[in-house]
Design a protein around this motif. Sequence first.
Motif, PDB file in Angstrom:
ATOM      1  N   PHE A 167      -2.952   5.026   4.314  1.00  0.00           N
ATOM      2  CA  PHE A 167      -1.781   5.863   4.537  1.00  0.00           C
ATOM      3  C   PHE A 167      -2.094   7.276   4.064  1.00  0.00           C
ATOM      4  N   PRO A 168      -1.709   8.280   4.841  1.00  0.00           N
ATOM      5  CA  PRO A 168      -1.925   9.663   4.409  1.00  0.00           C
ATOM      6  C   PRO A 168      -1.184   9.932   3.094  1.00  0.00           C
ATOM      7  N   GLY A 169      -1.790  10.742   2.254  1.00  0.00           N
ATOM      8  CA  GLY A 169      -1.150  11.133   1.009  1.00  0.00           C
ATOM      9  C   GLY A 169      -1.379  10.175  -0.146  1.00  0.00           C
ATOM     10  N   LYS A 170      -2.015   9.051   0.104  1.00  0.00           N
ATOM     11  CA  LYS A 170      -2.324   8.103  -0.962  1.00  0.00           C
ATOM     12  C   LYS A 170      -3.688   8.438  -1.545  1.00  0.00           C
ATOM     13  N   ARG A 171      -3.840   8.169  -2.806  1.00  0.00           N
ATOM     14  CA  ARG A 171      -5.146   8.338  -3.439  1.00  0.00           C
ATOM     15  C   ARG A 171      -5.855   6.997  -3.400  1.00  0.00           C
ATOM     16  N   TYR A 172      -7.033   6.973  -2.814  1.00  0.00           N
ATOM     17  CA  TYR A 172      -7.823   5.747  -2.704  1.00  0.00           C
ATOM     18  C   TYR A 172      -9.079   5.869  -3.558  1.00  0.00           C
ATOM     19  N   LEU A 173      -9.358   4.812  -4.295  1.00  0.00           N
ATOM     20  CA  LEU A 173     -10.601   4.706  -5.046  1.00  0.00           C
ATOM     21  C   LEU A 173     -11.243   3.382  -4.648  1.00  0.00           C
ATOM     22  N   ASP A 174     -12.555   3.386  -4.505  1.00  0.00           N
ATOM     23  CA  ASP A 174     -13.258   2.143  -4.220  1.00  0.00           C
ATOM     24  C   ASP A 174     -14.158   1.841  -5.407  1.00  0.00           C
ATOM     25  N   TRP A 175     -13.818   0.774  -6.114  1.00  0.00           N
ATOM     26  CA  TRP A 175     -14.616   0.363  -7.264  1.00  0.00           C
ATOM     27  C   TRP A 175     -15.589  -0.707  -6.798  1.00  0.00           C
ATOM     28  N   GLU A 176     -16.871  -0.354  -6.747  1.00  0.00           N
ATOM     29  CA  GLU A 176     -17.896  -1.328  -6.377  1.00  0.00           C
ATOM     30  C   GLU A 176     -18.205  -2.174  -7.601  1.00  0.00           C
ATOM     31  N   LEU A 177     -17.803  -3.429  -7.519  1.00  0.00           N
ATOM     32  CA  LEU A 177     -17.986  -4.376  -8.617  1.00  0.00           C
ATOM     33  C   LEU A 177     -18.481  -5.692  -8.056  1.00  0.00           C
ATOM     34  N   VAL A 211       0.844  -1.200   0.000  1.00  0.00           N
ATOM     35  CA  VAL A 211       0.000   0.000   0.000  1.00  0.00           C
ATOM     36  C   VAL A 211       0.879   1.250   0.000  1.00  0.00           C
ATOM     37  N   ALA A 212       1.923   1.232   0.803  1.00  0.00           N
ATOM     38  CA  ALA A 212       2.820   2.391   0.886  1.00  0.00           C
ATOM     39  C   ALA A 212       3.481   2.686  -0.454  1.00  0.00           C
ATOM     40  N   ALA A 213       3.738   1.660  -1.262  1.00  0.00           N
ATOM     41  CA  ALA A 213       4.419   1.827  -2.544  1.00  0.00           C
ATOM     42  C   ALA A 213       3.496   2.336  -3.648  1.00  0.00           C
ATOM     43  N   GLY A 214       2.186   2.281  -3.438  1.00  0.00           N
ATOM     44  CA  GLY A 214       1.250   2.684  -4.485  1.00  0.00           C
ATOM     45  C   GLY A 214       0.921   4.165  -4.435  1.00  0.00           C
ATOM     46  N   ASP A 215       0.828   4.780  -5.615  1.00  0.00           N
ATOM     47  CA  ASP A 215       0.344   6.163  -5.697  1.00  0.00           C
ATOM     48  C   ASP A 215      -1.181   6.171  -5.634  1.00  0.00           C
ATOM     49  N   VAL A 216      -1.772   5.157  -6.276  1.00  0.00           N
ATOM     50  CA  VAL A 216      -3.221   4.998  -6.289  1.00  0.00           C
ATOM     51  C   VAL A 216      -3.527   3.595  -5.791  1.00  0.00           C
ATOM     52  N   VAL A 217      -4.410   3.506  -4.793  1.00  0.00           N
ATOM     53  CA  VAL A 217      -4.834   2.217  -4.254  1.00  0.00           C
ATOM     54  C   VAL A 217      -6.314   2.071  -4.586  1.00  0.00           C
ATOM     55  N   ILE A 218      -6.627   1.030  -5.346  1.00  0.00           N
ATOM     56  CA  ILE A 218      -8.010   0.807  -5.776  1.00  0.00           C
ATOM     57  C   ILE A 218      -8.522  -0.442  -5.086  1.00  0.00           C
ATOM     58  N   THR A 219      -9.516  -0.250  -4.226  1.00  0.00           N
ATOM     59  CA  THR A 219     -10.104  -1.362  -3.494  1.00  0.00           C
ATOM     60  C   THR A 219     -11.361  -1.827  -4.211  1.00  0.00           C
ATOM     61  N   MET A 220     -11.616  -3.125  -4.085  1.00  0.00           N
ATOM     62  CA  MET A 220     -12.765  -3.746  -4.732  1.00  0.00           C
ATOM     63  C   MET A 220     -13.405  -4.712  -3.742  1.00  0.00           C
ATOM     64  N   GLY A 221     -14.018  -4.178  -2.716  1.00  0.00           N
ATOM     65  CA  GLY A 221     -14.721  -5.023  -1.777  1.00  0.00           C
ATOM     66  C   GLY A 221     -13.897  -5.533  -0.610  1.00  0.00           C
ATOM     67  N   CYS A 222     -12.755  -4.899  -0.310  1.00  0.00           N
ATOM     68  CA  CYS A 222     -11.973  -5.405   0.828  1.00  0.00           C
ATOM     69  C   CYS A 222     -12.364  -4.709   2.128  1.00  0.00           C
ATOM     70  N   GLY A 223     -13.272  -3.767   2.060  1.00  0.00           N
ATOM     71  CA  GLY A 223     -13.784  -3.125   3.269  1.00  0.00           C
ATOM     72  C   GLY A 223     -12.712  -2.431   4.083  1.00  0.00           C
ATOM     73  N   ASP A 224     -12.756  -2.628   5.384  1.00  0.00           N
ATOM     74  CA  ASP A 224     -11.836  -1.951   6.293  1.00  0.00           C
ATOM     75  C   ASP A 224     -10.499  -2.651   6.448  1.00  0.00           C
ATOM     76  N   THR A 225     -10.268  -3.741   5.737  1.00  0.00           N
ATOM     77  CA  THR A 225      -9.022  -4.482   5.913  1.00  0.00           C
ATOM     78  C   THR A 225      -7.852  -3.849   5.172  1.00  0.00           C
ATOM     79  N   CYS A 226      -8.107  -2.867   4.323  1.00  0.00           N
ATOM     80  CA  CYS A 226      -7.036  -2.219   3.581  1.00  0.00           C
ATOM     81  C   CYS A 226      -6.423  -1.112   4.424  1.00  0.00           C
ATOM     82  N   PRO A 227      -5.114  -1.170   4.666  1.00  0.00           N
ATOM     83  CA  PRO A 227      -4.481  -0.105   5.459  1.00  0.00           C
ATOM     84  C   PRO A 227      -4.566   1.236   4.732  1.00  0.00           C
TER      85      PRO A 227
END
Length: 136
Positions: free
Chosen positions: A92-102, A74-90
């Motif tokens: 980090f400040p400064g990261k761009r998070y997108l949640d793709w509901e699929l 997660v720390a190494a990613g500029d963009v973190v795209i979650t797809m149903g992992c809920g609250d289990t994804c850490p």
Amino acid sequence: MSDKPSVLFVCVHNAGRSQMAAGLLTHLAGDAVEVRSAGSAPAEAINPVAVEAMREIGIDITAERPKALTSDAVAAGDVVITMGCGDTCPVFPGKRYLDWELDDPAGQGIEAVRPIRDEIRRRVEALITELGAAAR
């Protein structure tokens, strides 16, 4: 440190959605984007129907294996795209998070997985444009 954008796709099992997304981004952006995928509870193997759906569009993901989500990934990613992992994804400040509901392709037949694949492709193409990476 690389100057190209880094994207991490995360789903629960890292066997379907995140693997298809990583395969599509790698295929469409080539080496213009660093691509990773992981799962909060990785499966033993990639979903064979996801493999089949990707094969239909000329992308081979058979060599991929589900990987465990780590804080380092997660720390190494500029963009973190979650797809149903809920609250289990850490987070980090400064990261761009997108949640793709699929929909989850687990347990689905090819007829149900094709539209999921196609929606992922649409979103990946938009992401490539946002990142300023040239699509092949």
